[in-house]
Design an enzyme around this catalytic site. Structure first.
Site, PDB file in Angstrom:
ATOM      1  N   HIS A 196     -33.197  20.887  22.274  1.00  0.00           N
ATOM      2  CA  HIS A 196     -34.110  20.943  23.436  1.00  0.00           C
ATOM      3  C   HIS A 196     -34.529  19.568  23.942  1.00  0.00           C
ATOM      4  CE1 HIS A 196     -38.323  20.485  21.643  1.00  0.00           C
ATOM      5  NE2 HIS A 196     -37.635  20.687  20.542  1.00  0.00           N
TER       6      HIS A 196
ATOM      7  N   CYS B  58     -45.825  17.848  19.465  1.00  0.00           N
ATOM      8  CA  CYS B  58     -45.815  18.705  18.284  1.00  0.00           C
ATOM      9  C   CYS B  58     -46.584  18.075  17.131  1.00  0.00           C
ATOM     10  CB  CYS B  58     -44.379  19.025  17.884  1.00  0.00           C
ATOM     11  SG  CYS B  58     -43.252  17.698  18.181  1.00  0.00           S
TER      12      CYS B  58
ATOM     13  N   THR C 111     -27.897  34.284   9.727  1.00  0.00           N
ATOM     14  CA  THR C 111     -26.899  34.373  10.799  1.00  0.00           C
ATOM     15  C   THR C 111     -27.150  33.252  11.804  1.00  0.00           C
ATOM     16  OG1 THR C 111     -26.846  36.748  10.498  1.00  0.00           O
ATOM     17  CG2 THR C 111     -25.941  35.913  12.577  1.00  0.00           C
TER      18      THR C 111
ATOM     19  N   THR D 298     -36.984  20.049  13.006  1.00  0.00           N
ATOM     20  CA  THR D 298     -37.939  20.157  11.900  1.00  0.00           C
ATOM     21  C   THR D 298     -37.229  20.720  10.673  1.00  0.00           C
ATOM     22  OG1 THR D 298     -39.785  20.421  13.424  1.00  0.00           O
ATOM     23  CG2 THR D 298     -40.120  21.242  11.180  1.00  0.00           C
TER      24      THR D 298
ATOM     25  N   GLN E  96     -34.521  11.531  19.220  1.00  0.00           N
ATOM     26  CA  GLN E  96     -34.735  10.842  20.507  1.00  0.00           C
ATOM     27  C   GLN E  96     -33.599   9.864  20.817  1.00  0.00           C
ATOM     28  OE1 GLN E  96     -37.067  11.841  22.479  1.00  0.00           O
ATOM     29  NE2 GLN E  96     -38.506  12.902  21.123  1.00  0.00           N
TER      30      GLN E  96
ATOM     31  N   SER F  16     -31.616  17.647  17.806  1.00  0.00           N
ATOM     32  CA  SER F  16     -32.320  18.824  18.314  1.00  0.00           C
ATOM     33  C   SER F  16     -31.920  19.097  19.758  1.00  0.00           C
ATOM     34  CB  SER F  16     -33.835  18.567  18.246  1.00  0.00           C
ATOM     35  OG  SER F  16     -34.538  19.672  18.764  1.00  0.00           O
TER      36      SER F  16
ATOM     37  N   ASN G  87     -40.339   8.503  18.803  1.00  0.00           N
ATOM     38  CA  ASN G  87     -40.788   9.421  19.855  1.00  0.00           C
ATOM     39  C   ASN G  87     -42.116   8.971  20.454  1.00  0.00           C
ATOM     40  OD1 ASN G  87     -41.533  10.289  17.080  1.00  0.00           O
ATOM     41  ND2 ASN G  87     -42.887  11.687  18.180  1.00  0.00           N
TER      42      ASN G  87
HETATM   43  N1  PMP Z   1     -38.273  14.373  15.281  1.00  0.00           N
HETATM   44  C1  PMP Z   1     -38.614  13.732  16.417  1.00  0.00           C
HETATM   45  C2  PMP Z   1     -38.448  12.239  16.496  1.00  0.00           C
HETATM   46  C3  PMP Z   1     -39.129  14.451  17.492  1.00  0.00           C
HETATM   47  O1  PMP Z   1     -39.476  13.802  18.614  1.00  0.00           O
HETATM   48  C4  PMP Z   1     -39.275  15.863  17.378  1.00  0.00           C
HETATM   49  C5  PMP Z   1     -39.844  16.673  18.523  1.00  0.00           C
HETATM   50  N2  PMP Z   1     -41.105  16.239  18.970  1.00  0.00           N
HETATM   51  C6  PMP Z   1     -38.896  16.479  16.181  1.00  0.00           C
HETATM   52  C7  PMP Z   1     -38.398  15.699  15.159  1.00  0.00           C
HETATM   53  C8  PMP Z   1     -39.021  17.967  15.977  1.00  0.00           C
HETATM   54  O2  PMP Z   1     -38.032  18.632  16.717  1.00  0.00           O
HETATM   55  P1  PMP Z   1     -37.956  20.225  16.822  1.00  0.00           P
HETATM   56  O3  PMP Z   1     -38.911  20.591  17.917  1.00  0.00           O
HETATM   57  O4  PMP Z   1     -36.532  20.529  17.203  1.00  0.00           O
HETATM   58  O5  PMP Z   1     -38.319  20.798  15.503  1.00  0.00           O
END
Ligand code: PMP
Length: 371
Positions: A197, A315, A233, A70, A175, A195, A146
């Protein structure tokens, strides 16, 4: 429990956690400190940068570490905004962390265009070509959706842009990175978001690949870490865990396994004609709907049976999922019936087969109850 919501987040690798602990508790020093310990941590951060650049296939440029995708998306878009009569182009399929930044640009008075999607979920390349002009400052199109797993042809988008403008190309690769094979040096992108995670690293850490740092301006103000583009940091433990996760993913091998998993799910659901499956290139994500059964009702029933799926990206609001599926020309009732099934490459075939049978039974049961 069978977890089929890996597009929302993935389980962190134990090895990544080991790295997290090492850099949170033992080598916890500030990478900007002048003494030897600080410089050692700085060198580790720079190794992580190199490792990610190599995995991306970059021949030039750098990565800026951020607090997740994000933030990377905000930095890419707001950081490349310039005063004057510039125009900005986005696909209609973007995640809210891009789409809502586009809306904010519009609110601030910029000229913003949204390009529709094709029925396949890919951006409409012809429409994109009509919209891009020499006033375009930035084009932002995601790599893999996504919501549907549709894969945009980024090299083709770059060609379209180059014919008509000098616009920057930003790609949300959340993705795609560590999931599908690509070489960033061949895509022609200027900015690329990742990202941790989503590939078995920790939450709250990510990066923005930047081909040429001169095109960006910082959007937060502070100590000037990360090439003066992202102050604060660095999340060293998170970054080192991200590096570990990235280095331990065999993208090709995982891709093959994910194809097998998606095929098993497809074959299982296809036993019932009421299931509609959107074909997409990414083997990690499937969007499916069961005629006459509300997606949310199905997802809740599945939860009771120990199968976790989503009705759209976790999200985003449900509206975002609808925006994307409707932009593909999907019928309203199919949008309402949609669920998203997303895999990770380490699942077993048996697990996926079992989940598929449960999805099949649950959908049938709900349909019969509602008749
Ligand atoms: N872009 C895409 C295509 C995503 O699938 C996601 C997570 N759902 C994000 C951005 C946001 O990622 P983050 O949780 O690292 O902010």
């Amino acid at each position: 429990m069978i977890y089929l919501d890996n597009a929302a987040t993935t389980k962190m690798f134990e090895g990544a956690l080991g790295q997290y602990q090492k850099f949170a508790c033992d080598l916890f020093y500030n990478p900007s400190a002048f003494y030897r310990e600080g410089r050692l941590v700085r060198a580790e951060l720079d190794n992580a940068r190199k490792s990610l650049l190599e995995k991306l296939g970059a021949k030039e440029g750098t990565v800026i570490f951020t607090g997740g995708a994000t933030e990377s998306n905000n930095l890419a878009i707001m950081g490349s905004k310039r005063n004057g009569k510039w125009e900005y182009v986005f696909s209609n399929g973007e995640h809210p962390s891009v789409f809502n930044v586009a809306k904010e640009l519009e609110r601030q008075g910029a000229i913003v265009h949204f390009v529709p999607l094709q029925a396949s979920g890919e951006v409409d390349y012809d429409k994109l070509e009509e919209i891009v002009c020499e006033k375009t400052r930035l084009v932002s199109v995601m790599h893999v959706s996504n919501e549907t797993g549709a894969v945009n042809d980024i090299a083709r988008i770059k060609k379209i842009i180059s014919k008509k403008s000098k616009a920057l190309l930003h790609v949300d690769g959340v993705q795609a990175f560590n999931k599908i094979m690509f070489d960033i040096s061949k895509l022609g992108v200027d900015l690329y978001t990742i990202s941790a995670h989503k590939f078995h690293g920790p939450k709250g850490v990510g990066a923005l690949y930047v081909k040429d740092v001169k095109v960006l301006k910082n959007i937060v103000f502070g100590g000037g870490q990360e090439n003066d583009l992202r102050s604060g940091t660095e999340n060293v433990a998170g970054i080192m865990a991200m590096k570990w996760a990235s280095e331990h993913i065999d993208v090709e091998k995982n891709f093959e396994n994910a194809i097998k998993l998606k095929n098993i799910m497809t074959e299982t659901l296809k036993q019932d004609d009421n299931f509609k499956i959107i074909e997409s290139f990414s083997p990690y994500i499937m969007s499916v709907s069961y005629a006459g059964v509300n997606g949310e009702t199905l997802a809740r029933a599945l939860q009771d049976e120990g199968v976790l799926v989503s009705t759209g990206s976790a999200c985003s609001t449900k509206k975002a999922g609808n925006r994307i599926l409707e932009s593909m020309g999907m019928k309203k009732e199919d949008v309402k019936s949609s669920i998203r099934i997303s895999f990770n490459a380490y699942m077993s075939a048996d697990e996926v087969k079992k989940a598929g049978e449960i999805i099949l039974q649950c959908a049938k049961k709900i349909k019969n109850l509602e008749l």
